[in-house]
Each structure stands twice: as C-alpha cells, then as structure tokens.
Design an enzyme around this catalytic site. Sequence first.
Site, short mmCIF file in Angstrom:
data_model
loop_
_atom_site.label_atom_id
_atom_site.label_comp_id
_atom_site.label_asym_id
_atom_site.label_seq_id
_atom_site.Cartn_x
_atom_site.Cartn_y
_atom_site.Cartn_z
N ASP A 72 36.07 22.51 47.29
CA ASP A 72 36.01 23.93 47.63
C ASP A 72 37.43 24.44 47.49
OD1 ASP A 72 36.11 26.42 48.81
OD2 ASP A 72 34.90 25.87 50.54
N ASN A 100 38.49 27.31 37.07
CA ASN A 100 37.41 28.22 36.68
C ASN A 100 36.73 28.88 37.89
OD1 ASN A 100 34.99 29.14 34.95
ND2 ASN A 100 34.06 27.78 36.47
N LYS A 108 34.47 46.94 49.71
CA LYS A 108 35.91 47.23 49.72
C LYS A 108 36.42 47.18 51.15
CE LYS A 108 37.69 50.61 46.90
NZ LYS A 108 38.10 52.00 46.89
N SER A 146 40.57 37.31 34.08
CA SER A 146 39.56 38.26 33.58
C SER A 146 40.28 39.45 32.96
CB SER A 146 38.70 38.73 34.75
OG SER A 146 37.94 39.85 34.35
N TYR A 204 38.51 42.53 43.02
CA TYR A 204 38.39 41.44 42.03
C TYR A 204 39.50 41.58 40.97
CZ TYR A 204 36.24 38.76 38.18
OH TYR A 204 35.98 37.88 37.16
N LYS A 208 42.67 39.07 39.99
CA LYS A 208 42.88 38.48 38.66
C LYS A 208 44.23 38.91 38.08
CE LYS A 208 38.91 36.20 38.29
NZ LYS A 208 38.82 34.74 38.18
N THR A 240 26.31 35.69 33.39
CA THR A 240 26.24 34.64 34.42
C THR A 240 25.92 35.31 35.75
OG1 THR A 240 28.55 34.83 35.03
CG2 THR A 240 28.06 33.24 33.28
#
Length: 300
Positions: A72, A100, A108, A146, A204, A208, A240
């Site tokens: 984890d 990955n 938010k 990303s 997110y 990244k 995905t």
Amino acid sequence: MLTSEQRQQQQRVILVTGANKGLGFEVVKKLITEPSSFKNDLILLGSRDLKRGQGAIKLLGSPSNVHLLQLDTSSRNSIAQATNEIKQKYGGQLDVLINNAGILTHEKTVDAARNVFATNYYGIRTLNEHLSPLIKENGRIVNVASEVGAWALYEMSSDLQKKYQSSTLTKEQLDTLVEDFISAIGSNRLEKLGYNSKLPYLIYGTSKAALIALTRVEAREWSGAQNVLVLSVTPGLCKTDIIDHAPGARSAELGADSILFPVNAPTNELENGQFYEDGQQKPQSCACTKNLEHLSKKQE
Ligand SMILES: NC(=O)c1ccc[n+]([C@@H]2O[C@H](COP(=O)([O-])OP(=O)(O)OC[C@H]3O[C@@H](n4cnc5c(N)ncnc54)[C@H](OP(=O)(O)O)[C@@H]3O)[C@@H](O)[C@H]2O)c1
C-alpha cells in the site's frame, strides 16, 4: 525465494505498483507476453490487497516469473515491509521501479486532497526514498503522472509555475507547496495562492503536477555515479476504472505502451527528469485541448 541460478538467468527485476488491475496490470501483461530481449524479467506485481493481487496473477496464468508484493503505497509501514521483502526474497536489487498506483477524487475537500496526495505524491516520494538505494546501475524509476498535471501547472499563476519549475527546487520546498495547496482548500485561499479553483480535477491535477516536479528533483539527486534515470510519463486518457471507462478514452494497452517507453528505450533517447507520452517528450506545463465534460460530470 529465488535460487541463485534463477537470479543469474533473469535479466531485470521490475516492480510495478498498483498492478492488480488497470494500466499496471496491462504493463505486467506486456512485460511477460510481448516478444522482447528481456524474456527473463522477474516481475513484482504490487497490490495493496492480497486477494486482488492473487486474482491478477491467476488471470495472467500464474507465470513463474511474476510474484506478488503486497504494497500500500500510502502507508509508511507497508513501504518498509515491502522493502524488507525485496531485500530478503529477491536479492535486494531492482532494475526498474514503476510507480503506477494512483487515485483520483471528485470531491474538493481537505480530506479528499490528503487522501489523494498520500498516494499520488507522498507515497511515491517515500517509496522512492526506500527503494532508490536498491536500484541497480543504469536502472530506472518511472513515475506515472498525467497530462492533467501539465494542465494544472499551466493554469497556475506565473509566480507559482516558477516555484514548481525552479531548477533549484528541493523536496522540502515542494512539500511546502503541497501543504499550502491542501490547507488553502479548507480556507478558500486557492485563488489567492495562484491556483485556478475552477479547474476540473484540480486536486488530482495538482498532485500530478507535484509528481512531475518531484521527478525532476529526484533526477537531479540520484543521477550521477549509478547512471539511474528518473522519468515521469503519462499513459494518456485510457479506459480504466479511475475514469469510469469514459467514452472516447483509448485502450489500456496503448496506455501501457506509453508507460513502457521510458522503461525500455535506450538511454540516449531519454532525458533525465523529463515527462513523456507515447515515446515523445512532453512539456511539463501545457493548455488542456481535450473536452473534459464527459469526465467532469461527477465534479461538484
Ligand atoms: N486511466 C487514465 O486515463 C489515466 C490517465 C493519466 C494517468 N493515469 C494514471 O495511471 C495510473 C494507473 O491508473 P489506472 O488508470 O490503471 O487506474 P485504476 O484502474 O483505478 O487502477 C489503479 C491501481 O492503483 C492501485 N492503488 C490505488 N491506490 C493505491 C495505494 N495506496 N497503494 C497501492 N495501490 C494503490 C489500485 O488498487 P485497488 O484495486 O486496490 O484500488 C489499482 O490497482 C494512476 O497513477 C493514474 O493516475 C491514468
């Protein structure tokens, strides 16, 4: 436990985190099925959940060169245990680490941001600190970021962009940027700090953007004698679970190819610390040219 004969025969030891499904699973599948000069790779399939990891290995046909590693990435304990397992069972050396595992939030809130950064930023920062001493000469660390990170950076004020992109940025300074971002969500100070609070996937994307920046800092720190490369990559928008298999996204197989480029490309085709997609170097800050409407339905 590996026999010394197995150790000699194998060519690379590769750990893929979050590989029980999605892109990580496709990456492992490609590593074991596609014709390459690295047929003897030993793959450590990282999964935070043992059962899901076992299921993935079964789905691959239980190949003898794929081993389950419970990990984890948001837990320091789990990272320490997995590091020990690599040392004790697999010879304590890695050729490639593919970070990955990642998550996305549609909320938010400070809690949601803490959760996302625990996996997408702090988890990778901590795992890399534990495992970078085990990376062999000419090895690679590939951080799966990303394009949303590049869009998030582009949307920041120029002052803030300069901070994220500074050539002298340290991990501690990056942690401070991250902590300021997270607390600004709670105090409604995002715009004041220079973030575009209306940006879809802001949490997110910022996680990244921080990962892309971390990659450059790590590349600066760990290149040198061992000739280790640290690179970030985007798989592109892929069908995905993380994006609910959004219509218009491409296949996970293509995303896995994009992730595998910085793993397999010759050193002279790569620039340490840089960001890649489909084998091409990408700007670390760029405007979003995609229609995110179908993806942002769940945004608040
Ligand atoms: N798909 C896209 O369009 C896209 C685009 C750009 C970047 N990415 C990035 O690609 C990576 C893979 O995403 P995906 O599309 O394959 O998503 P996915 O299908 O949701 O798979 C994510 C994987 O990460 C694992 N994971 C999440 N948090 C973890 C943790 N703390 N520790 C260990 N494993 C953890 C999940 O495990 P569980 O099964 O236990 O939840 C799962 O195996 C992510 O970093 C994502 O941000 C994806």
